[in-house]
Design an enzyme around this catalytic site. Structure first.
Site, PDB file in Angstrom:
ATOM      1  N   LYS A  35     -27.789  -9.437 -24.890  1.00 41.22           N
ATOM      2  CA  LYS A  35     -28.670 -10.579 -25.120  1.00 41.22           C
ATOM      3  C   LYS A  35     -29.431 -11.025 -23.876  1.00 41.22           C
ATOM      4  CE  LYS A  35     -25.371 -14.350 -24.249  1.00 41.22           C
ATOM      5  NZ  LYS A  35     -24.768 -15.570 -24.824  1.00 41.22           N
ATOM      6  N   SER A 147     -17.184 -12.619 -19.446  1.00 41.05           N
ATOM      7  CA  SER A 147     -16.638 -13.958 -19.243  1.00 41.05           C
ATOM      8  C   SER A 147     -17.721 -14.905 -18.766  1.00 41.05           C
ATOM      9  CB  SER A 147     -15.493 -13.908 -18.227  1.00 41.05           C
ATOM     10  OG  SER A 147     -15.951 -13.411 -16.978  1.00 41.05           O
ATOM     11  N   GLY A 187     -15.296 -18.282  -4.762  1.00 40.53           N
ATOM     12  CA  GLY A 187     -15.608 -19.444  -3.942  1.00 40.53           C
ATOM     13  C   GLY A 187     -15.600 -19.146  -2.463  1.00 40.53           C
ATOM     14  N   HIS A 447     -10.053  10.632  13.811  1.00 40.43           N
ATOM     15  CA  HIS A 447      -9.958   9.657  14.900  1.00 40.43           C
ATOM     16  C   HIS A 447     -11.302   9.565  15.625  1.00 40.43           C
ATOM     17  CE1 HIS A 447      -8.244   7.457  18.293  1.00 40.43           C
ATOM     18  NE2 HIS A 447      -8.895   8.295  19.095  1.00 40.43           N
TER      19      HIS A 447
END
Length: 468
Positions: A35, A147, A187, A447
């Site tokens: 959508k 979500s 956050g 290394h």
């Protein structure tokens, strides 16, 4: 209604578009309904990707302003062009969304732009973005709707002064003082972006620690490093409201366990207390699809719902809300529909916080092992002792490996390091193949690299590290 598709995926985010492509590659006739009008979901459009673009550019800005001179680079007149920085972020997103459209065309996935609502077990009506509606039939439906931002009761998000993670990606100026409500991944990342650009940042967290669920030692060290960088934390504190009537926002807080309230004044508040599954308007009732106790779509291990032919993946079902978890499930459900038998080990879904240094977590934490009574060993190596870290000035943090005491099998890995999000992949592969710490330690590492800290942590788990 046209001839039924073999698979219709509802949602074009990381789980949905990957599942659609995989199903098409396995020979199925596939459509994907999205959508937003742009593929990639929250992750690509208003989440993972734009935030990483801002994390990268804000990091370069801070390095040029504050750290170049120490290493012999004199950069005068370094100024911030916030508009250009945000434009770059948008360009990255635009390029990637168009890339997914190209992948759909390449793999012959039909892309339907609109809002889908189930009308039965094998059918849906799509309100098209261009107007009108389309009836779509499918032998199998995969719900991958992702979500949405978790709201904070009593606090109204306007995406201007009181923002979600979406609004925090597009502030038109650097805040004088940003208050972040929630001490989780999102956050802290967005708080880091604006702190680097000049904002004072205060993080208010209800619990007594940041990054809940991560290894406790990592969380404490992480908070100490962020504090040293200039962020302020108020832990064990709850927000009871935000007064937006004046020129400054007044964030009303009080101790979570009770106590005297106080007010924090700021000009922007970021509400980042988590996310909730998006199921609104999908017509789940019409199709008879059941939800669990947390309003997620209830699924079996094969991602099937209680309705034959309807499956669900990603943030809308149980498990960590991570893009790569959704991608794995998208591939798995397509393979299941093709008659294959894939497997996902949910213990081996790494989590990463993309700050500087980065934080990465995999497998079980010490707290989890103690709670279940597992006898374990700890192998730990400081980035201060890593030669590449010393050479590039990235010495904060450590790598911690947890192994089973009797077998040396790796049970978890938790690290803070400049490139932890990349480094953790080595341990993920090792754990997928059931490796021991000795296996990892006896694997040659080039290394100098930051990854040598993993080798040394593995040595520390079963013997002794060489360089510490």
């Amino acid at each position: 209604m046209s001839e039924p598709y073999d698979v219709v995926v509802v949602g074009g985010g990381p789980g949905g578009y990957v599942g659609a492509i995989k199903a098409a590659q396995l020979g199925m006739k596939v459509a994907c309904v999205e959508k937003r009008g742009r593929l990639g979901g929250t992750c690509l459009n208003i989440g993972c990707i734009p935030s990483k673009a801002l994390l990268h550019t804000s990091h370069l800005y801070e390095e040029a302003r504050s750290h170049f001179e120490k290493i012999g680079i004199r950069a005068k007149g370094v100024d911030l062009d916030l508009g250009a920085m945000l434009d770059n972020k948008d360009d990255v997103v635009d390029g990637l969304t168009k890339g997914i459209e190209g992948l759909f065309k390449k793999n012959k996935v039909d892309y339907i732009q609109g809002n889908a609502r189930l009308t039965g077990a094998n059918a849906m009506e799509v309100a098209l973005n261009a107007g009108g509606s389309q009836q779509v039939a499918a032998k199998n439906i995969i719900l991958a709707t992702g979500s949405d931002v978790m709201p904070l009761p009593g606090v109204t998000i306007d995406e201007e002064r009181i923002v979600s993670s979406t609004g925090a990606l597009d502030l038109d100026k650097v805040p004088e003082h940003l208050v972040v409500i929630g001490g989780g991944y999102i956050g802290l990342e967005l708080g880091t972006v604006w702190r680097r650009l000049g904002a004072k940042v205060t993080v208010v967290e209800f619990l007594d620690r940041i990054t809940p669920g991560m290894d406790g030692e990592v969380s404490k060290t992480f908070q100490r490093l962020l504090t040293r960088q200039g962020m302020t934390f108020k832990l064990g504190t709850k927000v009871t409201g935000v007064d937006s009537s004046g020129d400054l926002l007044k964030v009303q807080v009080e101790p979570a366990k009770g106590g005297e309230p106080e007010v924090i004044e700021c000009d922007v508040v970021l509400v980042s207390i988590g996310r909730r599954p998006y199921t609104e308007g999908l017509g789940l009732d019409a199709a008879g699809v059941a939800l669990d106790e947390r309003q997620r779509i209830a699924t079996r291990d094969d991602f099937g719902t209680n309705v034959p032919g309807i499956y669900a993946i990603g943030d809308v079902i149980r498990g960590p809300m991570l893009a790569h978890k959704a991608e794995e499930e998208g591939v798995a459900v397509a393979e299941i529909l093709a008659g294959q038998k894939p497997h996902i080990d949910y213990n081996l879904i790494p989590g990463v916080v993309y700050t500087d240094p980065e934080v990465a977590a995999l497998g079980q934490t010490e707290e989890q092992l103690k709670a279940t009574g597992v006898e374990y060993k700890v192998g730990k190596f400081s980035m201060m002792a890593n030669s590449r870290g010393r050479a590039v000035g990235k010495t904060d943090g450590f790598v911690k490996l947890l192994t089973e005491a009797g077998t040396d099998k790796i049970l978890g890995c938790h690290m803070i390091a400049a490139d932890a999000g990349t480094m953790i992949n080595e341990v993920t592969v090792a754990m997928e193949f059931g490796a021991s710490a000795e296996d990892l330690a006896r694997t040659s590492h080039p290394h100098p690299t930051l990854e040598e800290a993993i080798k040394e942590a593995a040595l520390a788990a079963f013997a002794k590290p060489i360089h510490m």
